[in-house]
Design an enzyme around this catalytic site. Structure first.
Site, PDB file in Angstrom:
ATOM      1  N   GLN A 123       0.822  -1.206   0.000  1.00 20.06           N
ATOM      2  CA  GLN A 123       0.000   0.000   0.000  1.00 20.06           C
ATOM      3  C   GLN A 123       0.858   1.259   0.000  1.00 20.06           C
ATOM      4  O   GLN A 123       1.751   1.421   0.815  1.00 20.06           O
ATOM      5  CB  GLN A 123      -0.909  -0.009   1.227  1.00 20.06           C
ATOM      6  N   ARG A 128       7.711   5.680   1.966  1.00 19.21           N
ATOM      7  CA  ARG A 128       7.342   6.143   3.302  1.00 19.21           C
ATOM      8  C   ARG A 128       7.865   5.243   4.417  1.00 19.21           C
ATOM      9  O   ARG A 128       7.720   5.582   5.599  1.00 19.21           O
ATOM     10  CB  ARG A 128       5.820   6.260   3.420  1.00 19.21           C
ATOM     11  N   HIS A 202       0.643  12.649   1.263  1.00 15.88           N
ATOM     12  CA  HIS A 202      -0.559  12.275   2.023  1.00 15.88           C
ATOM     13  C   HIS A 202      -0.738  13.229   3.213  1.00 15.88           C
ATOM     14  O   HIS A 202      -0.585  12.847   4.378  1.00 15.88           O
ATOM     15  CB  HIS A 202      -0.375  10.842   2.510  1.00 15.88           C
ATOM     16  N   ASP A 250     -13.303   9.255   0.650  1.00 14.63           N
ATOM     17  CA  ASP A 250     -12.051   8.908  -0.022  1.00 14.63           C
ATOM     18  C   ASP A 250     -12.246   9.179  -1.504  1.00 14.63           C
ATOM     19  O   ASP A 250     -12.745   8.343  -2.245  1.00 14.63           O
ATOM     20  CB  ASP A 250     -11.691   7.440   0.224  1.00 14.63           C
ATOM     21  N   GLU A 300      -4.648  15.948  -0.238  1.00 13.07           N
ATOM     22  CA  GLU A 300      -3.388  15.427  -0.741  1.00 13.07           C
ATOM     23  C   GLU A 300      -3.169  15.817  -2.206  1.00 13.07           C
ATOM     24  O   GLU A 300      -4.067  15.698  -3.029  1.00 13.07           O
ATOM     25  CB  GLU A 300      -3.384  13.897  -0.639  1.00 13.07           C
TER      26      GLU A 300
END
Length: 329
Positions: A123, A128, A202, A250, A300
């Site tokens: 994901q 990150r 994000h 979302d 974002e």
């Protein structure tokens, strides 16, 4: 306009969520040496400083002469704090965030690269949850003040090549210009073949209460509603002047404008002015995260609707500048 005079202060209940207890702590002597080395090589007194953060992870601190500041963990190149001269925190770190490198930092401005959302690899990709290396730091003077900045880089490794079989160099610069925060990402293809990727920053922004939050600047756009099924989103057209929140949200807005605002419920808004980022994602988990959904909204900057394609030796770049603006006038 001096934004430091604006009322941005949030409810005190949100403040404990900004720092979660560390689960794993490295030896102080090792960390002290690492931070000391970083300060020797890249530190600039009064402008750029390295310190030990939660779980012993190195953090770079930028301080502007006007009183604004920003902090970024080298793990994930995650900006976890951006404060106005008043001391008001603009970003949000979730209460479930951990800093021991067992998973990406949940909050602030995490990276999604080279994949946004679910897909062939883990994901949101791997950027990150890897350590980025410092390449430069500066505090170049402008006519008024010094603008502190730091540049970090990420390149391929055996770990990344197993998921994404390409050689690359990602260069990320974070800087303060007065009370504004600027984040610039550049991806360079160092391979002998082209590659495609999707990406996003994000960004978690603190709000007074999610019911008071409003996102403006997206009316009329086509968007992908991922609330029901992120792998098979519904295609819709936004008909609202102000996007508000009464349930799980979302949404990926395609070909969005360069200027978008999030009103945080205090008479202030966070403006995001971007270039290179073609899409905007609006996300709030609502009651799926009962402990904290009230206190943040993610707006974002993304490159998702159409993947970036980079030829060997070429590069792609995108920038966003965040500022606090008054919406009461």
């Amino acid at each position: 306009m001096a934004f430091s005079s604006l009322r941005y202060t949030m409810r005190c209940e949100a403040r404990p969520c900004l720092r979660a207890p560390a689960k794993v702590r490295r030896t102080v002597s090792v960390i002290a040496s690492s931070v000391a080395d970083l300060n020797t090589k890249y530190g600039i007194p009064g402008s750029v400083e390295f310190k030990e953060g939660n779980s012993g992870s190195p953090v770079v601190v930028l301080k502007h002469a006007c009183g604004s500041s920003a902090e970024m963990y080298l793990y994930g190149a995650c900006v976890t704090s951006w404060k106005q001269p008043s001391g008001d925190e603009i970003l949000y770190v979730r209460p479930d965030a951990v800093f021991d490198k067992s998973k990406p930092i949940s909050g602030g401005i995490p990276h999604c690269f080279p994949q946004f959302g679910p897909g062939a690899m883990q994901q949101h990709g791997f950027a990150r949850n890897l350590d980025w290396a410092v390449s430069t730091a500066s505090a170049d003077p402008n006519p008024d003040d010094k603008d502190p900045s730091v540049e970090v880089v990420l390149t391929e490794s055996d770990y990344t090549l197993k998921m994404w079989p390409y050689k690359f160099k990602a260069v990320y610069m974070v800087s303060l210009h007065g009370e504004q925060l600027t984040c610039q990402l550049r991806v360079i293809n160092t391979d002998d073949k082209p590659f495609d990727f999707t990406a996003a920053l994000h960004t978690y922004i603190e709000v007074l209460a999610i019911e008071k939050a409003k996102v403006t600047g997206l009316k009329g756009l086509t968007y992908l509603c991922k609330a029901k099924d992120p792998k098979n989103p519904e295609i819709k057209t936004e008909d609202r002047e102000e996007i508000t929140f009464s349930g799980y949200t979302d949404s990926v807005y395609l070909n969005s404008p360069s200027h978008v605002e999030l009103e945080v419920g205090t008479g202030a808004a966070v403006a995001l002015d971007s270039s290179g980022w073609e899409d905007t994602v609006v996300w709030n988990p609502y009651t799926t995260m009962k402990d904290c959904y009230q206190h943040f909204c993610c707006v974002e900057n993304a490159k998702f609707g159409k993947a970036a394609t980079v030829a060997p030796g070429e590069s792609w770049s995108a920038t966003v500048t965040l500022s606090v603006v008054d919406v009461t006038k």
